[in-house]
Design a protein around this motif. Sequence first.
Motif, short mmCIF file in Angstrom:
data_model
loop_
_atom_site.label_atom_id
_atom_site.label_comp_id
_atom_site.label_asym_id
_atom_site.label_seq_id
_atom_site.Cartn_x
_atom_site.Cartn_y
_atom_site.Cartn_z
N ASP A 130 34.91 26.65 46.76
CA ASP A 130 34.04 27.79 47.03
C ASP A 130 33.79 28.44 45.69
O ASP A 130 34.73 28.85 45.01
N ARG A 174 37.14 41.98 44.06
CA ARG A 174 37.13 42.32 42.63
C ARG A 174 35.95 43.25 42.35
O ARG A 174 34.83 43.01 42.82
N ARG A 230 27.01 40.54 51.46
CA ARG A 230 27.99 40.28 50.41
C ARG A 230 29.11 39.44 51.01
O ARG A 230 29.67 39.79 52.05
N ALA A 231 29.45 38.35 50.31
CA ALA A 231 30.43 37.39 50.84
C ALA A 231 31.83 37.67 50.28
O ALA A 231 31.98 37.89 49.07
N ALA A 243 42.36 34.45 46.95
CA ALA A 243 42.33 34.97 48.33
C ALA A 243 42.29 33.84 49.39
O ALA A 243 43.19 33.75 50.23
N GLN A 270 26.71 46.80 43.62
CA GLN A 270 26.36 47.77 44.67
C GLN A 270 27.50 47.95 45.67
O GLN A 270 27.94 49.06 45.95
N TYR A 328 35.07 32.40 54.86
CA TYR A 328 34.69 33.73 54.38
C TYR A 328 33.83 34.47 55.39
O TYR A 328 33.33 33.87 56.34
N PHE A 331 32.37 31.52 43.68
CA PHE A 331 32.06 32.93 43.94
C PHE A 331 30.75 33.30 43.25
O PHE A 331 30.72 34.04 42.27
N THR A 332 29.66 32.78 43.78
CA THR A 332 28.36 33.10 43.22
C THR A 332 28.00 34.52 43.60
O THR A 332 28.59 35.10 44.51
N PHE A 333 27.00 35.09 42.94
CA PHE A 333 26.59 36.46 43.25
C PHE A 333 25.59 36.42 44.38
O PHE A 333 24.88 35.44 44.57
N ALA A 334 25.51 37.58 45.04
CA ALA A 334 24.58 37.68 46.16
C ALA A 334 23.15 37.59 45.64
O ALA A 334 22.81 38.12 44.58
N GLY A 361 28.61 47.60 37.96
CA GLY A 361 27.25 47.78 38.45
C GLY A 361 27.03 47.14 39.81
O GLY A 361 25.90 47.11 40.31
#
Length: 343
Positions: A330, A167, A148-149, A217, A173, A137, A332-335, A171
């Motif tokens: 992997d 995706r 952002r990853a 992806a 950013q 990534y 997909f955690t949030f930043a 809200g």
Amino acid sequence: MSFQVTIQPSGHTFSVAPDETVLSAAIAAGFNLPYGCRNGACGACKGKIVEGKVDYGDHQDATLTEIEKQAGQVLFCCAKPLTDLAIECREVIGNDGIRPRILPARVQKMEKLSHDVMAMYLKLPSNERMQFAAGQYIEFLLKDGKRRAFSLANAPHNDEFLELHLRLVEGGQFTQYVFNEMHEKAILRLEGPFGSFYLREDTDKPIIFIAGGTGFAPIKGIIEHAIHQQHARKIVLYWGARTRQDLYMSALPEQWQATYPHITYIPVLSEPLPEDNWQGRTGLVHQAVLDDYADLSGYQIYCCGAPQMVDTAHVAFQERGMPEDEFFSDAFTFANPVPKVAV
Ligand SMILES: Cc1cc2nc3c(=O)[nH]c(=O)nc-3n(C[C@H](O)[C@H](O)[C@H](O)COP(=O)(O)OP(=O)(O)OC[C@H]3O[C@@H](n4cnc5c(N)ncnc54)[C@H](O)[C@@H]3O)c2cc1C
Ligand code: FES
């Protein structure tokens, strides 16, 4: 003041600059420690301090508990040395020599694939190519220092453009900006490649891929790489989504299945709509795998998507005999809202 870190059992050493994390310094020095989010959220970088002290850094409490800290465990993506260290962790083999770089990229094309998924194609400066392993990534570097990853959806043999599937997060950013304001030809800064979610090619074990939503992806990149390399390993891809339109690129795996006898594609919908007229599998995607395999001991499993899906699959598959070192993921955690210092 810099500190020296020695990795056990390999004996490799590297130095960590003030305010740098152990993981950032290891990556910059070319050592492949395992990691996922670099955010203190996924736990993939967890390892042990054998000697020395660290500042544990900013991480999610559930990812590293107080009990784990007392047992000497740390998250290397967050931990900053306070002394020289001896650490214990497995080094990942397979993508030696690939080091992340910071590059500008132009948005060549954006294509809406569903109501909330956008494909973005990025062009690097004309004399630049990014060396990466399929499935890794990149991180966008935002103006306010945040990152952002997003996973690379193309394979390295097809690298004229970097392809991403984003995706829309309510809200969110960055993704709100991409969907509502960004235009083709916009210039972004990114750093990459990162991550240890790539195909292990030193085995011919059959592979089960599990994708949740845009977790497709990196798996797309890996399967395209495997096809290009003419791997004959048996591949079964489970792609889970809520409704039919969330399988935003289903024609592609259908085409793989029709063309390559060793590839099977199983889409799974958790909440199909009446108008979907869905005749296929339903329920949670990891459950579909459990329904099909009583024994997972002979497989290599690659799983990508929402953290909860990845965690649940990991636990359930181990109970079905999956060896711990044959599971790659992997989440997909949030930043993390706290800006990170660049490596
Ligand atoms: C290694 C890695 C690879 C990734 N690859 C991809 C990819 O290929 N495609 C992709 O679409 N996403 C991917 N993600 C997830 C993506 O990085 C996050 O969704 C990102 O934070 C969204 O940025 P944003 O600025 O729009 O939202 P933010 O401003 O970061 O978030 C706004 C709010 O939404 C919540 N939120 C953020 N992300 C999500 C989410 N995914 N699900 C539910 N709630 C969320 C946050 O908690 C926050 O409250 C990846 C994450 C990691 C760690
Ligand atoms: S918690 Fe460190 S890489 Fe995810």
